[in-house]
Design a protein around this motif. Structure first.
Motif, PDB file in Angstrom:
ATOM      1  N   ARG A 193      42.826  32.593  33.838  1.00 16.24           N
ATOM      2  CA  ARG A 193      41.829  33.592  34.211  1.00 16.24           C
ATOM      3  C   ARG A 193      42.533  34.828  34.762  1.00 16.24           C
ATOM      4  NH1 ARG A 193      40.998  28.928  36.635  1.00 16.24           N
ATOM      5  NH2 ARG A 193      41.640  29.821  38.625  1.00 16.24           N
ATOM      6  N   PRO A 232      41.479  31.493  42.251  1.00 19.34           N
ATOM      7  CA  PRO A 232      41.102  32.859  41.921  1.00 19.34           C
ATOM      8  C   PRO A 232      41.113  33.780  43.125  1.00 19.34           C
ATOM      9  CG  PRO A 232      39.690  31.331  40.788  1.00 19.34           C
ATOM     10  CD  PRO A 232      40.535  30.516  41.713  1.00 19.34           C
ATOM     11  N   GLU A 284      41.724  36.977  36.904  1.00 21.72           N
ATOM     12  CA  GLU A 284      41.603  37.153  38.356  1.00 21.72           C
ATOM     13  C   GLU A 284      42.513  36.194  39.134  1.00 21.72           C
ATOM     14  OE1 GLU A 284      38.342  34.214  37.143  1.00 21.72           O
ATOM     15  OE2 GLU A 284      39.293  36.026  36.355  1.00 21.72           O
ATOM     16  N   GLU A 296      42.243  27.097  31.115  1.00 23.23           N
ATOM     17  CA  GLU A 296      42.190  28.475  30.633  1.00 23.23           C
ATOM     18  C   GLU A 296      42.695  29.420  31.717  1.00 23.23           C
ATOM     19  OE1 GLU A 296      38.835  31.682  28.995  1.00 23.23           O
ATOM     20  OE2 GLU A 296      38.319  29.589  29.305  1.00 23.23           O
TER      21      GLU A 296
END
Length: 225
Positions: A187, A222, A189, A185
């Motif tokens: 993200r 991230p 960030e 997935e």
């Protein structure tokens, strides 16, 4: 005395190996895809099952194919060197792979800023837009492929064929690590802005291009975009 058919069978197997390798290197059978089954290859190529089996095993030994019992045979590399690198670095430490990417991509981006052509810049603009579209789509695998293609284009813009070939041979290893970083997935960030890299190459700013490219491999996880 060995059977008279042995040399002929070996030569035929070499021909089949060349045909199968061509399917792989041309992209007809991309990395990650399952090749036709043994009976299908026998029918398509018009050779004996043993010849097909010998050719597939040879390409598996060279690292281009992976024979998975009960599942099929899959393409894992596009060249023998790529296959060797995939096997050698599949279990490497993530940080070490990032350091290698950083070194190669920084050097390539510096050269690209110095040597880029108008066509190179147009290609980078196109691939940057495709990368952003893939991100917006939310499809993780599409983004991995689009990101890898953009980085490959930066390396190609260096106009150093040796550097480009080494980077291409490392391609499946780098995509595997990027895929692991991205996850299933996307993200928000974790998004990284690559427009600064493209702009630096366009402007001929070798130092900034190298700095941007060298930092990207360490920003896959991230962090701020």
């Amino acid at each position: 005395m060995p059977p008279l058919t042995s040399p002929r069978r070996s030569a035929l197997a070499d021909q089949v190996i060349a045909q199968l390798r061509a399917q792989i290197t041309s992209g007809e059978w991309p990395v990650g895809s399952r090749i036709p089954t043994e009976p299908e290859l026998v029918e398509q190529l018009g050779v004996a099952r043993n010849t097909v089996r010998e050719a597939v095993r040879a390409l598996a030994h060279n690292g281009l194919l992976d024979i998975r019992q009960g599942s099929g045979t899959y393409v894992v590399a596009t060249s023998e060197l790529a296959g060797v690198m995939h096997r050698r670095f599949a279990d490497a430490e993530t940080g070490h792979v990032a350091e290698l990417r950083s070194a190669l991509e920084a050097a390539a981006a510096r050269l690209a800023a110095q040597r880029r052509t108008a066509q190179d810049v147009r290609q980078l603009d196109t691939l940057l837009a495709r990368r952003e579209a893939a991100w917006e789509s939310g499809a993780a695998e599409a983004f991995v492929q689009a990101d890898a293609t953009l980085h490959m284009a930066v390396v190609a813009a260096s106009h150093n064929e040796v550097l480009a070939e080494i980077y291409a041979d490392l391609g499946s290893v780098l995509r595997d690590f990027l895929r692991a970083d991205v996850g299933e997935e996307l993200r928000p960030e974790a998004h990284m802005d690559h427009s600064r890299l493209v702009e630096a190459i366009r402007a001929g700013d070798a130092d900034l291009a190298a700095a941007e490219a060298g930092a990207h491999p360490f920003g896959c996880r991230p962090g701020p975009g």
